[in-house]
Structure formats: C-alpha cells, structure tokens
Design an enzyme around this catalytic site. Structure first.
Site, mmCIF file in Angstrom:
data_model
loop_
_atom_site.group_PDB
_atom_site.id
_atom_site.type_symbol
_atom_site.label_atom_id
_atom_site.label_comp_id
_atom_site.label_asym_id
_atom_site.label_seq_id
_atom_site.Cartn_x
_atom_site.Cartn_y
_atom_site.Cartn_z
ATOM 1 N N GLY A 203 -0.323 9.757 -6.336
ATOM 2 C CA GLY A 203 -0.196 8.602 -7.230
ATOM 3 C C GLY A 203 1.220 8.558 -7.764
ATOM 4 O O GLY A 203 2.131 8.039 -7.115
ATOM 5 N N ALA B 280 0.834 -1.205 0.000
ATOM 6 C CA ALA B 280 0.000 0.000 0.000
ATOM 7 C C ALA B 280 0.863 1.246 0.000
ATOM 8 O O ALA B 280 1.411 1.640 1.037
ATOM 9 C CB ALA B 280 -0.929 -0.023 1.213
ATOM 10 N N GLN C 192 -7.087 -7.500 -34.338
ATOM 11 C CA GLN C 192 -7.284 -7.103 -35.737
ATOM 12 C C GLN C 192 -7.140 -8.317 -36.663
ATOM 13 O O GLN C 192 -7.913 -8.483 -37.606
ATOM 14 C CB GLN C 192 -6.244 -6.020 -36.091
ATOM 15 C CG GLN C 192 -6.650 -5.133 -37.247
ATOM 16 C CD GLN C 192 -7.908 -4.306 -36.949
ATOM 17 O OE1 GLN C 192 -8.206 -4.029 -35.791
ATOM 18 N NE2 GLN C 192 -8.645 -3.956 -37.984
ATOM 19 N N PHE D 118 -6.184 1.521 -4.432
ATOM 20 C CA PHE D 118 -5.657 0.636 -5.485
ATOM 21 C C PHE D 118 -4.744 -0.447 -4.908
ATOM 22 O O PHE D 118 -3.699 -0.772 -5.495
ATOM 23 C CB PHE D 118 -4.873 1.430 -6.546
ATOM 24 C CG PHE D 118 -5.662 2.484 -7.278
ATOM 25 C CD1 PHE D 118 -7.039 2.400 -7.391
ATOM 26 C CD2 PHE D 118 -5.018 3.566 -7.876
ATOM 27 C CE1 PHE D 118 -7.765 3.366 -8.081
ATOM 28 C CE2 PHE D 118 -5.729 4.536 -8.573
ATOM 29 C CZ PHE D 118 -7.104 4.433 -8.666
ATOM 30 N N THR E 157 0.049 3.902 -2.914
ATOM 31 C CA THR E 157 -0.803 4.906 -3.552
ATOM 32 C C THR E 157 -1.911 5.390 -2.617
ATOM 33 O O THR E 157 -2.489 4.594 -1.871
ATOM 34 C CB THR E 157 -1.441 4.302 -4.823
ATOM 35 O OG1 THR E 157 -0.403 3.759 -5.634
ATOM 36 C CG2 THR E 157 -2.208 5.336 -5.618
ATOM 37 N N GLU F 187 10.603 -4.374 -9.208
ATOM 38 C CA GLU F 187 9.247 -4.490 -9.752
ATOM 39 C C GLU F 187 9.218 -4.124 -11.239
ATOM 40 O O GLU F 187 8.677 -4.864 -12.063
ATOM 41 C CB GLU F 187 8.337 -3.561 -8.937
ATOM 42 C CG GLU F 187 6.868 -3.737 -9.200
ATOM 43 C CD GLU F 187 6.030 -2.794 -8.330
ATOM 44 O OE1 GLU F 187 6.509 -2.351 -7.264
ATOM 45 O OE2 GLU F 187 4.902 -2.494 -8.743
ATOM 46 N N GLY G 3 -13.696 -9.790 -36.491
ATOM 47 C CA GLY G 3 -14.819 -9.707 -35.545
ATOM 48 C C GLY G 3 -14.742 -10.760 -34.450
ATOM 49 O O GLY G 3 -15.170 -10.524 -33.314
HETATM 50 C C1 LIG Z 1 -4.095 -2.653 -11.905
HETATM 51 C C2 LIG Z 1 -3.429 -1.731 -10.930
HETATM 52 C C3 LIG Z 1 -2.883 -2.248 -9.766
HETATM 53 C C4 LIG Z 1 -2.302 -1.398 -8.821
HETATM 54 N N1 LIG Z 1 -1.817 -1.932 -7.649
HETATM 55 C C5 LIG Z 1 -1.296 -1.105 -6.708
HETATM 56 C C6 LIG Z 1 -0.849 -1.620 -5.448
HETATM 57 O O1 LIG Z 1 -0.894 -2.832 -5.189
HETATM 58 N N2 LIG Z 1 -0.384 -0.759 -4.518
HETATM 59 C C7 LIG Z 1 -0.301 0.583 -4.756
HETATM 60 O O2 LIG Z 1 0.161 1.308 -3.879
HETATM 61 N N3 LIG Z 1 -0.727 1.112 -5.938
HETATM 62 C C8 LIG Z 1 -1.220 0.303 -6.911
HETATM 63 N N4 LIG Z 1 -1.659 0.824 -8.112
HETATM 64 C C9 LIG Z 1 -1.625 2.253 -8.311
HETATM 65 C C10 LIG Z 1 -0.592 2.717 -9.342
HETATM 66 O O3 LIG Z 1 0.695 2.594 -8.822
HETATM 67 C C11 LIG Z 1 -0.975 4.142 -9.726
HETATM 68 O O4 LIG Z 1 -2.197 4.065 -10.436
HETATM 69 C C12 LIG Z 1 0.084 4.814 -10.564
HETATM 70 O O5 LIG Z 1 1.233 5.047 -9.790
HETATM 71 C C13 LIG Z 1 -0.408 6.151 -11.131
HETATM 72 O O6 LIG Z 1 -0.967 6.953 -10.138
HETATM 73 P P1 LIG Z 1 -2.427 7.589 -10.359
HETATM 74 O O7 LIG Z 1 -3.329 6.502 -10.786
HETATM 75 O O8 LIG Z 1 -2.781 8.357 -9.147
HETATM 76 O O9 LIG Z 1 -2.257 8.547 -11.592
HETATM 77 P P2 LIG Z 1 -1.698 10.101 -11.569
HETATM 78 O O10 LIG Z 1 -0.410 10.143 -10.831
HETATM 79 O O11 LIG Z 1 -2.832 10.944 -11.109
HETATM 80 O O12 LIG Z 1 -1.437 10.320 -13.089
HETATM 81 C C14 LIG Z 1 -2.450 10.666 -14.040
HETATM 82 C C15 LIG Z 1 -1.776 10.884 -15.394
HETATM 83 O O13 LIG Z 1 -0.805 11.946 -15.300
HETATM 84 C C16 LIG Z 1 0.476 11.472 -15.676
HETATM 85 N N5 LIG Z 1 1.506 12.094 -14.828
HETATM 86 C C17 LIG Z 1 1.484 12.246 -13.478
HETATM 87 N N6 LIG Z 1 2.624 12.818 -13.052
HETATM 88 C C18 LIG Z 1 3.388 13.026 -14.150
HETATM 89 C C19 LIG Z 1 4.682 13.567 -14.375
HETATM 90 N N7 LIG Z 1 5.449 14.011 -13.363
HETATM 91 N N8 LIG Z 1 5.151 13.602 -15.643
HETATM 92 C C20 LIG Z 1 4.403 13.148 -16.683
HETATM 93 N N9 LIG Z 1 3.165 12.624 -16.536
HETATM 94 C C21 LIG Z 1 2.668 12.562 -15.293
HETATM 95 C C22 LIG Z 1 0.424 9.968 -15.452
HETATM 96 O O14 LIG Z 1 1.400 9.281 -16.220
HETATM 97 C C23 LIG Z 1 -0.999 9.662 -15.878
HETATM 98 O O15 LIG Z 1 -1.060 9.573 -17.269
HETATM 99 C C24 LIG Z 1 -2.240 -0.005 -9.071
HETATM 100 C C25 LIG Z 1 -2.771 0.504 -10.262
HETATM 101 C C26 LIG Z 1 -3.361 -0.334 -11.183
HETATM 102 C C27 LIG Z 1 -3.925 0.253 -12.455
#
Ligand SMILES: Cc1cc2nc3c(=O)[nH]c(=O)nc-3n(C[C@H](O)[C@H](O)[C@H](O)COP(=O)(O)OP(=O)(O)OC[C@H]3O[C@@H](n4cnc5c(N)ncnc54)[C@H](O)[C@@H]3O)c2cc1C
Length: 380
Positions: free
Chosen positions: A133, A126, A338, A158, A128, A244, A342
C-alpha cells in the site's frame, strides 16, 4: 505578487460552478445509497470539457494549465454534491490521462486520448496491491516480456473506476526485486485476455465512485502499450503522484466554501431560546476557524498549481497541499455537523455524506502519515 485569478480563469471557474450545480446533482442521495455511478454525469462532464482541461487541443482537449484545472475544479466542488463522480473524474485525469500525456508514445496518445477526453472511455489506475500500500514500490505484480507483448501476473486492489473502466494504467515489476527502477507502466484494455475485474468493493463514502480488485493471469498486453521506457515506472509514478497530490483536492476547496456558506446561513437563522445560534461565540468562532481553513487550503492549492504550471519542482508544495487540504476538509465537515446539531447527523441534511466522503481524502493518493514523512524528509 498577485493573488487573483485572471478574468479568463475566473470565467471558467464560474461556468464550472453553474454547470455542476445545474447538471450533476440529480438523485445524489439515492445513488449514494445504491453505490451507483452516474454515466450520464460522466458524459456531461466530458461535454463541458472537464476530462480534457489539461489535454492539448489536437487530442480534443482544452489545452489549459494546472492553475486553470485548480480554478475549474474549485468551481465544480462548489456546485457539485456528487463527490464520488468528481473523485472518479479526478482519478481518470490525474492518474491515467496525465501519465499517458506526459510519458506515452505518440501512437498511444493518438489511439486513446481523444476517447478519454470525449467521455467515451473511462480509465482507472492500478498500483495498490493486497500486500503493498504505502510501500508502493514493493509491489509484486510481474510483467515478463515476450516477442511483441508482456505477460502480466498478480493482483491489484482499491482500483477506483475498476468496474466501469475501458483502460487501466497498471504498474508492474519487469525486474523483480529491482524496487523503484524495476517497475514499468502499461496501458491495459479491459478486454485483454487474462484480465479479471472483481466485484464492486463497497465503501464508507465516495459511494458513487465505483471500485474493484483486478486479477492478472498471464494477461497479454502488446509491447506497444508500455507507457515510457521499461524500468521507468517508478519515475513515472512519482511524477504522476506529484500532480495528483497537488490537484486531487482542488474541488474540496470549493466544497469547503459551500459548506461554510451553508453553515453561516444556518447559524444566523437557527434560533434557540429566541437567539440565533450565531450569537454564541462558540458557534461564531467555529465559522471563523472554518474560514481560516478555507483560505489556507486555497493558498496551498494555488501555490502547488502555480508550481506545476511554471514547471518548478513541487514535491514539498504538493505534499503540503495534500496534507493540509485533506485535514482541513475533514475538520470543516465535522464542525459543520456540530453547528447543525442533531440535524447535521440526519441523512436529509447531506452533511453526514460530506463527512463520509471527506474521510477518504487523508487516505488516497498517499496517506497523511506519508505526506508528513515527505515533508519532514525535506526539512531534515
Ligand atoms: C477511496 C480510495 C480510493 C483509492 N483509489 C486507488 C486507485 O485508484 N488505485 C490505487 O492503486 N490505489 C487506490 N487507493 C489505495 C490507496 O492509495 C491506499 O489505500 C494508500 O496508499 C494506503 O495504503 P494501504 O491502504 O495499504 O495502507 P497501509 O500502507 O497498510 O497503511 C496503514 C497505516 O499505516 C500507515 N503507514 C504505512 N507506512 C507508513 C510509514 N512508512 N510511515 C508512517 N506511517 C505509515 C499509513 O499511513 C496508515 O495509517 C485508494 C484508496 C482509497 C481509500
């Protein structure tokens, strides 16, 4: 330079493929529809030795290195269609077992590693939060030290494996506003007072891998459950992320190989106007491009795994692997659909599930944008 696996590594890869094909593919379509995690699949993986590949024998593991991990996971991906299960196992190993193994006290390792390897315990990670994020070090969950314990407050989202986890690796700020050096890492048991596990979060793909939010309300964690030193959480997280990024997509190389083989067979046997569709250059070139992506992904995967095995710095190599494999994997799933026309869009053919599962790979473990930031920062 030798590009081949050793006979021993190859044997592990082949037996992983056989194991996955024969034991992990029951009712995947149904479980995907119902968001159902397979506890029996989890236990079968543990019996095979998967959770313990990187763990020393004294804790019940196989004591192998990152190259073996890559080879075994490639075999698993080739044979297993339950991508959610493999994702859950990867999260358990790379984001929980490894930080514990590399940075935990002897007491923590003795208490938890045997159960994490045997399949008895499931772990989650944990980091995020709703308001942090990609900017991971801006997290708000706090940990305040008492006599022999810490009190954690905040929320996480998440969390892969959250609904089924027995233990959770939690990052929290012991020095608020201290950023990278203000973080610490804890191993939190699911029954800790003040820990709340939220409802399952429903996802687009990887639906057989359960996910939830977590809440901490004066959650009491023994001081002995601190992993590493107080304030070392940032370093620990970045070291864990390198593993990772380098290895979490190893099974996807196996999946890409399987998809390519399926597409090749389909293109040769599907006849339109009396001709196999493979006779069209537009289709045969798709197969060629898919093959290029499989091979470049494999090279980047094993380069990253080799760096980790040789204990070399691997920031660049693991980011290159994460970025390139995830984007190649998604592209190959699109191209497979593709080629199937279908039929590829229909649930029965299982390609739409592959694509839904693949799309997450450019988001978790650092998005593609973040990988590009890391790579470009090393170039400029
Ligand atoms: C299937 C799945 C499993 C996951 N499992 C875990 C887990 O077990 N534990 C855990 O802690 N988290 C987990 N996560 C969370 C994951 O690590 C985050 O979703 C990821 O780090 C992105 O954070 P966010 O979703 O808040 O996106 P944001 O940080 O809000 O980003 C939104 C968009 O902005 C872009 N962006 C943000 N900052 C920048 C920057 N500085 N430069 C350029 N672009 C930027 C991102 O690339 C993205 O396109 C999981 C996510 C998924 C989808």
């Amino acid at each position: 330079m030798d590009f081949s696996l050793t006979e021993h590594q190859d044997d592990f890869k082949s037996s992983a493929l056989e194991f996955a094909r024969s034991k992990l593919n029951d009712a995947v379509q149904e479980r995907d529809k119902n968001n159902e995690f397979s506890r029996s699949g989890w236990e079968a993986c543990a019996d095979f030795g998967l959770q313990g590949v990187l763990v020393p024998e004294k804790y019940g593991g196989l004591g192998l290195d990152a190259l073996y991990y890559a080879a075994i996971m490639e075999g698993i991906g080739q044979g297993c269609k339950d991508n959610g299960l493999v994702f859950s196992v990867n999260a358990h190993i790379l984001t929980c077992i490894l930080p514990l193994l590399l940075h935990g006290s002897d007491e923590l390792k003795e208490n938890y590693l045997p159960g994490l390897v045997s399949g008895e315990l499931i772990a989650a990670n944990a980091m995020t939060e709703p308001d942090s994020g990609s900017d991971v070090y801006a997290l708000r969950t706090s940990a305040v030290k008492g006599n022999d314990h810490y009190l954690l407050n905040g929320s996480k989202t998440f969390v892969t494996n959250g609904p089924v986890a027995d233990v959770i690796v939690v990052y929290a700020a012991t020095n608020k506003g201290g950023g990278f050096f203000g973080l610490s890492c804890f191993l939190v048991e699911k029954n800790s007072p003040g820990l709340f596990i939220g409802e399952k979060i429903e996802k687009m793909g990887l639906r057989t891998s359960p996910m939830s939010e977590l809440g901490f309300n004066n959650c009491k964690v023994p001081a002995s459950n601190l992993i590493g030193e107080e304030g070392a959480g940032g370093l620990l997280f970045s070291s864990s992320m390198e593993w990772e990024r380098g290895l979490i997509l190893a099974h996807c190389v196996g999946i890409m190989d399987r998809l390519l083989s399926d597409c090749r067979n389909y293109a040769r046997t599907r006849k339109i106007s009396g001709q196999p569709i493979s006779s069209h250059q537009s289709i045969s070139h798709k197969l060629a491009e898919m093959k290029v992506r499989v091979e470049t992904s494999r090279l980047l995967l094993y380069k990253a795994a080799w760096c980790k095995t040789m204990k070399k710095p691997a920031t660049l190599e693991t980011s290159l692997a994460k970025l390139s494999i995830s984007e190649s994997y998604i592209e190959n799933c699109r191209e497979a659909m593709q080629i199937y026309g279908g039929y590829g869009y229909m649930v029965e053919y299982e390609l739409e599930r592959e694509l839904r599962d693949a799309l997450a790979s450019s988001l978790y473990s650092g998005t593609s944008e973040i990988q590009r930031n890391i790579i470009s920062s090393l170039l400029l």
